[in-house]
Design an enzyme around this catalytic site. Structure first.
Site, PDB file in Angstrom:
ATOM      1  CG  ASP A  76      -8.709  16.870 -15.304  1.00 60.27           C
ATOM      2  OD1 ASP A  76      -7.925  16.098 -16.274  1.00 60.27           O
ATOM      3  OD2 ASP A  76      -9.858  16.208 -15.030  1.00 60.27           O
TER       4      ASP A  76
ATOM      5  CE  LYS B 233     -11.801   8.609 -18.824  1.00 59.18           C
ATOM      6  NZ  LYS B 233     -11.674   8.453 -17.525  1.00 59.18           N
TER       7      LYS B 233
ATOM      8  CE1 TYR C 198     -16.637  12.268 -16.007  1.00 57.63           C
ATOM      9  CE2 TYR C 198     -15.279  12.143 -14.151  1.00 57.63           C
ATOM     10  CZ  TYR C 198     -16.139  11.571 -15.066  1.00 57.63           C
ATOM     11  OH  TYR C 198     -16.541  10.032 -14.701  1.00 57.63           O
TER      12      TYR C 198
ATOM     13  NE  ARG D  57      -1.832   1.941   3.437  1.00 57.14           N
ATOM     14  CZ  ARG D  57      -1.745   1.261   4.768  1.00 57.14           C
ATOM     15  NH1 ARG D  57      -1.981  -0.173   4.926  1.00 57.14           N
ATOM     16  NH2 ARG D  57      -1.026   1.605   5.569  1.00 57.14           N
TER      17      ARG D  57
END
Length: 379
Positions: free
Chosen positions: A170, A195, A98, A46
């Site tokens: 972004d 993406k 978004y 982690r």
């Protein structure tokens, strides 16, 4: 090192164990310690994992940053940035945002006492009236999703620095191939690596990149404490995808231009949104801060008819009706009922997300096949 070389070698070195050219998938949760705290830099996956670390180094290299962080999704990456804030803080956001980001801000973090201002940033000075002592962050998308509005990062960064406010960008639509916000004055760059960075529609991932070590340490702490990390298999896939980012983006840009120009002359199309058009708002800014105009195109058919828009997307053969974007395959979406359905209709339509708006993620197929498909669906 030039960008095309960075996609393959940036931040990378052969694996020290056997010299593997590609970082191996370290599919392990824990690591041997010779004494408590005595290990080779990895104790628990982690916190750190060699495959994820290789990817984070690659992220940093692509954006000319010093520190990269990989998360289980783009939303997890945004969530980590929001956790820097505390109740009473205020955030100025792009109004054309978004839908998932809007939902996270309004449905979760507003409930924790953080105030959000959604502002049209196409004119940078519009944010000035919203800055006060509680303002701690400016959140920008450019190009925006789905209207492809362009925001002047340099101008926003200048205002942010004057008021000692963090600026996060972004950069999902542009990718570091076309735009590098840290070099333009941003403090944080965010990607939905699902993406274009991954590029093959086979993973879900988010990324943050920064230059400042103190900010990086804050984000690393949140990443470890909250645990929204990506797994080593996805990290491996993202590393593989990044190695072809430059050649994929070249074709995305070429095909995006061809599709935008075809739609712009079609008698059934009312309006096309693509930053490469000279009449696109802030086209000159796009030319200045981007090296190309990307593969995202949005358009509205004449008549603004919801049913006709649904019929169009259902009749496509090469474009696939699906969520997401940035894969090698061309995708089509209906923002009002898909990506932006979480935004109230009245708010959607204020920014241009009308019921007939179609968003295209133009892939790397043959240009002629894509135009033929759009033509038959419009017909």
């Amino acid at each position: 090192m030039k960008f095309n070389t960075k996609t393959i070698h940036g931040g990378q070195k052969p694996d020290p164990a056997y010299g593997a050219v590609m970082p191996p998938i370290y599919q392990t949760s824990t690591y041997v310690q010779t004494t408590p705290g005595g290990h080779k830099g990895f104790a628990y996956s982690r916190s750190h994992n060699p495959t994820r670390q290789a990817l984070e180094n690659a992220f940093a290299s692509l954006e000319n940053g010093a520190f990269g962080l990989a998360f289980g999704s783009g939303m997890a990456a945004i969530d980590a940035v929001m956790k820097i804030l505390k109740p009473g803080d205020e955030v100025i956001c792009t109004n054309d945002l978004y839908g998932g980001t809007y939902r996270l801000f309004t449905k979760i973090f507003e409930g924790f006492g953080i105030k959000f201002h959604f502002v049209d940033m196409q004119k940078a000075s519009n944010i000035e009236g919203f800055i006060n002592e509680q303002t701690k962050l400016i959140w920008v998308e450019t190009p925006t999703n789905p209207m492809l509005n362009i925001i002047d990062i340099v101008a926003i960064a200048k205002i942010a620095k004057q008021h000692i406010v963090l600026l996060a960008v972004d950069n999902t639509f542009a990718t570091p191939y076309l735009q590098q916000p840290l070099d333009l004055g941003a403090d944080i760059v965010m990607h939905s690596a699902t993406k274009y960075l991954g590029g093959h529609s086979d993973l879900v991932m988010g990324a943050l990149i920064v230059k400042d070590k103190a900010l990086a340490d804050q984000l690393y702490f949140i990443q470890n404490a909250s645990g929204a990390i990506c797994g080593p298999q996805d990290a491996f896939l993202a590393l593989r995808g990044i190695k072809t980012l430059h050649v994929r983006m070249q074709r995305h840009c070429e095909n995006g231009k061809a599709v935008a120009e075809f739609l712009n002359t079609h008698p059934k199309v009312e309006k096309v949104y693509w930053p490469g058009f000279e009449n696109h708002p802030n086209h000159d800014i796009a030319k200045a801060q981007m090296s190309g105009f990307g593969g995202m195109v949005s358009f509205v058919a004449k008549g603004n008819n919801y049913d006709e828009a649904i019929k169009f997307v259902e009749n496509l053969k090469v474009f696939t009706l699906a969520e997401s974007l940035g894969g090698v395959e061309s995708l089509c979406g209906h923002p009002a009922s898909m990506t932006h359905a979480s935004i109230p209709k009245e708010e959607r339509e204020k920014i241009g997300v009308v019921d007939s708006l179609i968003r295209l993620s133009v892939g790397i197929e043959d240009e002629a096949d894509l135009i033929k498909d759009l033509s038959q669906a419009l017909g």
